[in-house]
Design a protein around this motif. Structure first.
Motif, PDB file in Angstrom:
ATOM      1  N   THR A 199       0.840  -1.206   0.000  1.00  0.00           N
ATOM      2  CA  THR A 199       0.000   0.000   0.000  1.00  0.00           C
ATOM      3  C   THR A 199       0.872   1.251   0.000  1.00  0.00           C
ATOM      4  O   THR A 199       0.582   2.229  -0.711  1.00  0.00           O
ATOM      5  N   ARG A 200       1.956   1.214   0.766  1.00  0.00           N
ATOM      6  CA  ARG A 200       2.896   2.347   0.771  1.00  0.00           C
ATOM      7  C   ARG A 200       3.553   2.520  -0.596  1.00  0.00           C
ATOM      8  O   ARG A 200       3.772   3.644  -1.057  1.00  0.00           O
ATOM      9  N   VAL A 201       3.877   1.397  -1.235  1.00  0.00           N
ATOM     10  CA  VAL A 201       4.478   1.459  -2.572  1.00  0.00           C
ATOM     11  C   VAL A 201       3.515   2.126  -3.553  1.00  0.00           C
ATOM     12  O   VAL A 201       3.907   2.994  -4.343  1.00  0.00           O
ATOM     13  N   VAL A 202       2.236   1.742  -3.485  1.00  0.00           N
ATOM     14  CA  VAL A 202       1.227   2.335  -4.372  1.00  0.00           C
ATOM     15  C   VAL A 202       1.131   3.840  -4.147  1.00  0.00           C
ATOM     16  O   VAL A 202       1.115   4.629  -5.102  1.00  0.00           O
ATOM     17  N   HIS A 203       1.082   4.261  -2.883  1.00  0.00           N
ATOM     18  CA  HIS A 203       0.997   5.697  -2.582  1.00  0.00           C
ATOM     19  C   HIS A 203       2.212   6.440  -3.121  1.00  0.00           C
ATOM     20  O   HIS A 203       2.097   7.547  -3.659  1.00  0.00           O
ATOM     21  N   GLY A 204       3.379   5.816  -2.993  1.00  0.00           N
ATOM     22  CA  GLY A 204       4.595   6.432  -3.522  1.00  0.00           C
ATOM     23  C   GLY A 204       4.557   6.565  -5.031  1.00  0.00           C
ATOM     24  O   GLY A 204       4.948   7.600  -5.590  1.00  0.00           O
ATOM     25  N   SER A 213       0.281   3.770 -14.598  1.00  0.00           N
ATOM     26  CA  SER A 213      -1.064   3.355 -14.185  1.00  0.00           C
ATOM     27  C   SER A 213      -1.233   1.837 -14.221  1.00  0.00           C
ATOM     28  O   SER A 213      -1.951   1.265 -13.397  1.00  0.00           O
ATOM     29  N   GLU A 214      -0.559   1.159 -15.159  1.00  0.00           N
ATOM     30  CA  GLU A 214      -0.671  -0.295 -15.255  1.00  0.00           C
ATOM     31  C   GLU A 214      -0.014  -0.969 -14.049  1.00  0.00           C
ATOM     32  O   GLU A 214      -0.548  -1.937 -13.491  1.00  0.00           O
ATOM     33  N   GLU A 215       1.150  -0.454 -13.637  1.00  0.00           N
ATOM     34  CA  GLU A 215       1.829  -1.002 -12.458  1.00  0.00           C
ATOM     35  C   GLU A 215       0.974  -0.803 -11.209  1.00  0.00           C
ATOM     36  O   GLU A 215       0.844  -1.714 -10.379  1.00  0.00           O
ATOM     37  N   ILE A 216       0.375   0.373 -11.077  1.00  0.00           N
ATOM     38  CA  ILE A 216      -0.472   0.656  -9.911  1.00  0.00           C
ATOM     39  C   ILE A 216      -1.693  -0.260  -9.906  1.00  0.00           C
ATOM     40  O   ILE A 216      -2.100  -0.778  -8.860  1.00  0.00           O
ATOM     41  N   ARG A 217      -2.276  -0.486 -11.080  1.00  0.00           N
ATOM     42  CA  ARG A 217      -3.437  -1.380 -11.172  1.00  0.00           C
ATOM     43  C   ARG A 217      -3.065  -2.791 -10.715  1.00  0.00           C
ATOM     44  O   ARG A 217      -3.798  -3.428  -9.954  1.00  0.00           O
TER      45      ARG A 217
END
Length: 237
Positions: A199-204, A213-217
């Motif tokens: 979750t921290r990685v996503v926020h970063g 956007s694909e990596e975040i998805r």
């Protein structure tokens, strides 16, 4: 009288995964604590403790002598499995390194890895890299254990070469089927911490100037799957 060696929790977890074997090879042995334990428990006919640096090997030899098991343990200087002969590739330990270092070693020395009967591998961090490498290269994770020492979680995997490549969902890089099946409080804690970390990685990533956007998805999908595993484990406990 020579006393029995007492291992800390992480090393004991690894040592208890060692089966009775002909030859045990400990790569990057450092203090040689696990080879000494294996010698005292009479787990193997022959034990080889290796390290890439002479300094740790000097310390290892001193410990081996202090515990009076010099007749059972041979020390060698060398890089990874390169200092081992093919007939010695029985049970191989690779422990106490990061996931990137370990996977690079496995890739560079793939021919020797595939000749091992089994490997017992413990990553200090980035264990997801090891699981992903195993799936892609036909290394079967037949057992995975988890422990906590000084509030840090550690996993160790017993791996058998010669399997089939596996095309699994990316979530299984973060937790194996072998670990999920255990449904213990430590596995729940492991899931909790992995969810928090990702979750921290996503926020970063979302706050970065260039956002993939694909990596975040994909990361969000992994997080949701981990939450499902956690809910299922809680229901079963």
């Amino acid at each position: 009288m020579i006393k029995e060696i007492e291992l800390e929790i992480r090393l004991l977890m690894i040592a208890e995964m060692i089966p009775k074997c002909d030859v045990l090879c400990d790569i990057g042995t450092d203090h040689a604590y696990i080879p000494i334990y294996a010698a005292q428990k009479d787990l193997c006919r022959k034990i080889i403790a290796t390290d890439i640096h002479e300094g740790p090997l000097r310390m290892a030899r001193r410990n081996i002598e202090n515990y009076d098991v010099s007749n059972m343990i041979e020390t060698r200087i060398g890089d990874g499995l390169n200092c081992l002969y093919d007939h010695e590739l029985d049970i191989v330990l690779i422990c106490g390194m990061g996931g990137l270092t370990i996977t690079e070693m496995l890739q560079l020395q793939k021919d020797k890895v595939n000749k091992c009967r089994q490997l017992i591998i413990q990553c200090m961090y980035a264990d997801e890299m090891l699981r992903g490498y195993c799936y892609e290269n036909g290394l079967d994770i037949v057992e995975e254990r988890i422990c906590m020492e000084r509030n840090k979680l550690y996993t160790a995997m017993r791996i058998t070469p010669g399997g089939q490549q596996k095309n699994l969902h990316p979530v299984f890089q973060h937790i194996s089927h072998a670990l999920l099946e255990q449904e213990t409080s430590l596995v729940l804690k492991y899931l909790d911490r992995r969810i928090t970390r990702l979750t921290r990685v996503v926020h970063g990533r979302q706050n970065a100037k260039e956002c993939d956007s694909e990596e975040i998805r994909e990361l969000n999908e992994i997080i949701e799957r981990l939450k499902e595993f956690k809910a299922k484990s809680l229901k079963g406990s």
